[in-house]
Scaffold this motif. Structure first.
Motif, PDB file in Angstrom:
ATOM      1  N   THR A   1     -11.658  11.893 -34.403  1.00  0.00           N
ATOM      2  CA  THR A   1     -13.032  11.747 -33.925  1.00  0.00           C
ATOM      3  C   THR A   1     -13.075  10.684 -32.840  1.00  0.00           C
ATOM      4  OG1 THR A   1     -13.785   9.930 -35.349  1.00  0.00           O
ATOM      5  CG2 THR A   1     -13.681  12.138 -36.345  1.00  0.00           C
ATOM      6  N   PRO A   2     -14.195  10.569 -32.138  1.00  0.00           N
ATOM      7  CA  PRO A   2     -14.321   9.495 -31.148  1.00  0.00           C
ATOM      8  C   PRO A   2     -14.152   8.106 -31.751  1.00  0.00           C
ATOM      9  CG  PRO A   2     -16.006  11.157 -30.796  1.00  0.00           C
ATOM     10  CD  PRO A   2     -15.343  11.500 -32.094  1.00  0.00           C
ATOM     11  N   ASP A   3     -14.379   7.991 -33.057  1.00  0.00           N
ATOM     12  CA  ASP A   3     -14.264   6.696 -33.728  1.00  0.00           C
ATOM     13  C   ASP A   3     -12.936   6.509 -34.441  1.00  0.00           C
ATOM     14  OD1 ASP A   3     -16.894   5.909 -32.980  1.00  0.00           O
ATOM     15  OD2 ASP A   3     -17.691   7.182 -34.581  1.00  0.00           O
ATOM     16  N   GLY A   4     -12.009   7.438 -34.250  1.00  0.00           N
ATOM     17  CA  GLY A   4     -10.711   7.297 -34.876  1.00  0.00           C
ATOM     18  C   GLY A   4     -10.397   8.404 -35.861  1.00  0.00           C
ATOM     19  N   LEU A   5      -9.271   8.269 -36.530  1.00  0.00           N
ATOM     20  CA  LEU A   5      -8.793   9.280 -37.464  1.00  0.00           C
ATOM     21  C   LEU A   5      -9.587   9.246 -38.765  1.00  0.00           C
ATOM     22  CD1 LEU A   5      -6.537  11.390 -38.125  1.00  0.00           C
ATOM     23  CD2 LEU A   5      -5.261   9.489 -39.128  1.00  0.00           C
ATOM     24  N   ARG A   6      -9.932  10.424 -39.253  1.00  0.00           N
ATOM     25  CA  ARG A   6     -10.568  10.554 -40.560  1.00  0.00           C
ATOM     26  C   ARG A   6      -9.737  11.504 -41.414  1.00  0.00           C
ATOM     27  NH1 ARG A   6     -12.596   6.964 -38.470  1.00  0.00           N
ATOM     28  NH2 ARG A   6     -14.794   6.544 -38.020  1.00  0.00           N
ATOM     29  N   LEU A   7      -9.629  11.172 -42.691  1.00  0.00           N
ATOM     30  CA  LEU A   7      -9.003  12.060 -43.661  1.00  0.00           C
ATOM     31  C   LEU A   7     -10.099  12.724 -44.479  1.00  0.00           C
ATOM     32  CD1 LEU A   7      -5.996   9.963 -45.035  1.00  0.00           C
ATOM     33  CD2 LEU A   7      -5.941  11.775 -43.321  1.00  0.00           C
ATOM     34  N   VAL A   8     -10.001  14.046 -44.623  1.00  0.00           N
ATOM     35  CA  VAL A   8     -10.996  14.800 -45.381  1.00  0.00           C
ATOM     36  C   VAL A   8     -10.301  15.507 -46.537  1.00  0.00           C
ATOM     37  CG1 VAL A   8     -12.522  15.086 -43.390  1.00  0.00           C
ATOM     38  CG2 VAL A   8     -10.717  16.761 -43.813  1.00  0.00           C
TER      39      VAL A   8
ATOM     40  N   HIS B   1      -3.830  10.246 -51.216  1.00  0.00           N
ATOM     41  CA  HIS B   1      -4.684  11.379 -50.844  1.00  0.00           C
ATOM     42  C   HIS B   1      -4.155  12.666 -51.453  1.00  0.00           C
ATOM     43  CE1 HIS B   1      -6.063  14.711 -48.300  1.00  0.00           C
ATOM     44  NE2 HIS B   1      -7.080  13.953 -47.928  1.00  0.00           N
ATOM     45  N   GLY B   2      -2.863  12.881 -51.375  1.00  0.00           N
ATOM     46  CA  GLY B   2      -2.240  14.061 -51.959  1.00  0.00           C
ATOM     47  C   GLY B   2      -1.885  15.138 -50.962  1.00  0.00           C
ATOM     48  N   GLU B   3      -2.719  15.321 -49.932  1.00  0.00           N
ATOM     49  CA  GLU B   3      -2.466  16.364 -48.939  1.00  0.00           C
ATOM     50  C   GLU B   3      -2.924  15.904 -47.545  1.00  0.00           C
ATOM     51  OE1 GLU B   3      -4.345  19.947 -50.240  1.00  0.00           O
ATOM     52  OE2 GLU B   3      -3.203  20.048 -52.098  1.00  0.00           O
ATOM     53  N   PRO B   4      -2.375  14.798 -47.038  1.00  0.00           N
ATOM     54  CA  PRO B   4      -2.875  14.260 -45.764  1.00  0.00           C
ATOM     55  C   PRO B   4      -2.226  14.905 -44.536  1.00  0.00           C
ATOM     56  CG  PRO B   4      -1.220  12.783 -46.632  1.00  0.00           C
ATOM     57  CD  PRO B   4      -1.367  13.898 -47.649  1.00  0.00           C
ATOM     58  N   HIS B   5      -1.946  16.206 -44.627  1.00  0.00           N
ATOM     59  CA  HIS B   5      -1.331  16.923 -43.513  1.00  0.00           C
ATOM     60  C   HIS B   5      -2.342  17.118 -42.379  1.00  0.00           C
ATOM     61  CE1 HIS B   5      -3.513  20.374 -45.107  1.00  0.00           C
ATOM     62  NE2 HIS B   5      -2.943  20.137 -46.280  1.00  0.00           N
TER      63      HIS B   5
ATOM     64  N   GLU C   1      -0.671   6.289 -36.103  1.00  0.00           N
ATOM     65  CA  GLU C   1      -2.010   6.120 -36.654  1.00  0.00           C
ATOM     66  C   GLU C   1      -2.087   6.637 -38.081  1.00  0.00           C
ATOM     67  OE1 GLU C   1      -6.713   6.752 -35.476  1.00  0.00           O
ATOM     68  OE2 GLU C   1      -5.159   7.755 -34.299  1.00  0.00           O
ATOM     69  N   VAL C   2      -1.430   7.752 -38.345  1.00  0.00           N
ATOM     70  CA  VAL C   2      -1.427   8.280 -39.712  1.00  0.00           C
ATOM     71  C   VAL C   2      -0.726   7.310 -40.657  1.00  0.00           C
ATOM     72  CG1 VAL C   2      -0.598  10.140 -41.200  1.00  0.00           C
ATOM     73  CG2 VAL C   2      -1.568  10.678 -38.959  1.00  0.00           C
TER      74      VAL C   2
END
Length: 330
Positions: free
Chosen positions: A246-253, A235-239, A150-151
Motif C-alpha cells: 500500500t502507499p503506507d507500506g506492506l500489510r499482511l492479510v 502468521h502461518g501463510e505470509p506468502h 521488507e517482509v
C-alpha cells in the motif's frame, strides 16, 4: 477457511485487493449475495448500497461490500476441518490484539457491533476487513531484494511481539495413524465424482512415502514441542498472495492461521531469497515443509472422497494433490 489449496501460490485466501489471478473460485451455491449484504448491514456497516462477489482465492468466499461511505472486504469461512467457531474467532481477535500493539503491517478484521470478529451465518462464519488500496506482489516481485528485506523486517517485528492472551498454539496436522488410515480408505474404488478414482489411485500408490513423511514429521514435532518456551506469534501463510503493498507500506492479510509456533513456520517462501537475512533451524524448516505437504494431502483426500462435479476448482485441486505427492521424501 475450508478446503485445500495449491502450493503457496494459492493456499490461503488470495487476499491482495484489486488483483487478477489465474485461479477462479466458484460462487457458493449455499448462500446468496442478499444474505451476505443483510449480515454485513446488521453487524458492521450502517447500510449496504453495493455488493459484488470476488472470485479470488481457493478456500473461502469473498465479497466487496460498500455502504455508509465505507468499503470492506468480506470473507465467508467454512470452518471444518481447519477451525471451530471458537478457534477462528480467537485467531481474528488475536490479529486485532497484535494490531493494537502498534504493528502497522497487521491488517486485522474489524469488530462487529457485538465486539466479536466473526458472525455465524449458518454455512460458515463471516468476517470483515478494511478494503486496502494496493496490490499484492507477483511471485517475481516478491523475490526482489528490497521487497524481501521488507517482509523479513515485518516478520521479525511480528515474532518479537509478546503474544496476545489466549493465542492458540500450532498443533500437528496428522497423527501416527495417518498412512494406515489412508491405506484403508483407498482400498476400494471411490465413486464420489469424476476425479475420485484418479485421486484415490494416486494416494494409494504413495502410501509408503506418506508413512515415511509422517514418521519424520512426528519426530520433528516432538522436538518443536520440547522448545515451546521459544515459540512466537506466527502468521502461518505470509506468502505474496497474503501481502498487500500500500502507499503506507506492506500489510499482511488473512490472519486465520495465526498461532504460536517456531518462527520457521513463516519462512517457507523466504528461504531461497533471504540468504544472510534469516538464520533458521534446519530441523524446523523441515518440519513446516512436511506440515504443509501432509496437511494438503489430508485436505485433498477429504476433497475427492466427498461429492464433486469435476469443476475447474476440482481439476486445480487434483493438480495440487499430484504436486504434493511428487515431492521427494525428506
Amino acid at each position: 477457511m475450508s478446503g485445500p489449496a495449491v502450493q503457496r501460490k494459492t493456499r490461503g485466501r488470495v487476499s491482495a485487493y484489486l488483483l487478477t489471478f489465474d485461479l477462479v473460485l466458484s460462487r457458493p451455491a449455499f448462500i446468496d449475495d442478499d444474505a451476505i449484504a443483510h449480515a454485513v448491514a446488521a453487524h458492521w456497516l450502517p447500510e449496504v448500497t453495493e455488493i459484488g462477489y470476488l472470485p479470488w482465492g481457493f478456500g473461502a468466499h469473498h465479497w466487496r461490500v460498500s455502504g455508509g461511505g465505507a468499503t470492506v472486504f468480506v470473507t465467508l469461512d467454512q470452518l471444518a476441518p481447519r477451525h471451530t467457531a471458537a478457534s477462528l474467532e480467537g485467531a481474528y481477535a488475536g490479529a486485532a490484539a497484535l494490531a493494537a500493539t502498534g504493528l502497522p503491517a497487521v491488517c486485522a478484521p474489524l469488530p462487529a457491533r457485538s465486539g466479536r470478529f466473526t458472525v455465524d451465518v449458518g454455512p460458515g462464519a463471516l468476517s470483515v476487513t478494511p478494503w486496502l488500496q494496493g496490490r499484492s506482489p507477483t511471485e517475481a516481485q516478491a523475490r526482489e531484494p528490497r521487497h524481501v528485506q521488507e517482509v523479513v523486517r515485518t516478520l521479525d517485528a511480528l515474532h518479537r511481539t509478546p503474544p496476545p492472551d489466549g493465542l492458540r498454539s500450532w498443533t500437528p496436522q496428522v497423527g501416527p495413524e495417518f498412512a494406515e488410515d489412508l491405506r484403508a480408505r483407498t482400498a476400494q474404488p471411490w465413486t464420489s465424482g469424476p476425479l475420485a478414482e484418479q485421486a484415490r489411485e494416486a494416494l494409494a500408490a504413495h502410501i509408503d512415502p506418506i508413512r515415511h513423511w509422517t514418521d519424520r514429521y512426528l519426530e520433528l514435532t516432538n522436538k518443536a514441542l520440547s522448545q515451546r518456551n521459544s515459540w512466537v506469534p506466527t502468521h502461518g501463510e505470509p506468502h505474496n498472495d497474503n501481502q498487500v503493498v500500500t502507499p503506507d507500506g506492506l500489510r499482511l492479510v488473512d490472519w486465520e492461521s495465526l498461532a504460536l509456533a517456531p518462527p520457521e513456520r513463516d519462512y517457507a517462501d523466504l528461504l531461497t531469497v533471504a540468504e544472510g537475512l534469516l538464520h533458521p533451524d534446519p530441523a524446523m524448516v523441515e518440519l513446516f515443509a512436511l506440515d504443509w505437504r501432509l496437511s494438503e494431502i489430508a485436505e485433498y483426500t477429504r476433497w475427492f472422497a466427498a461429492a464433486h462435479l469435476g469443476t475447474e476448482d476440482d481439476h486445480t485441486a487434483l493438480e495440487g494433490l499430484f504436486e504434493e505427492l511428487a515431492g521427494d521424501a525428506e
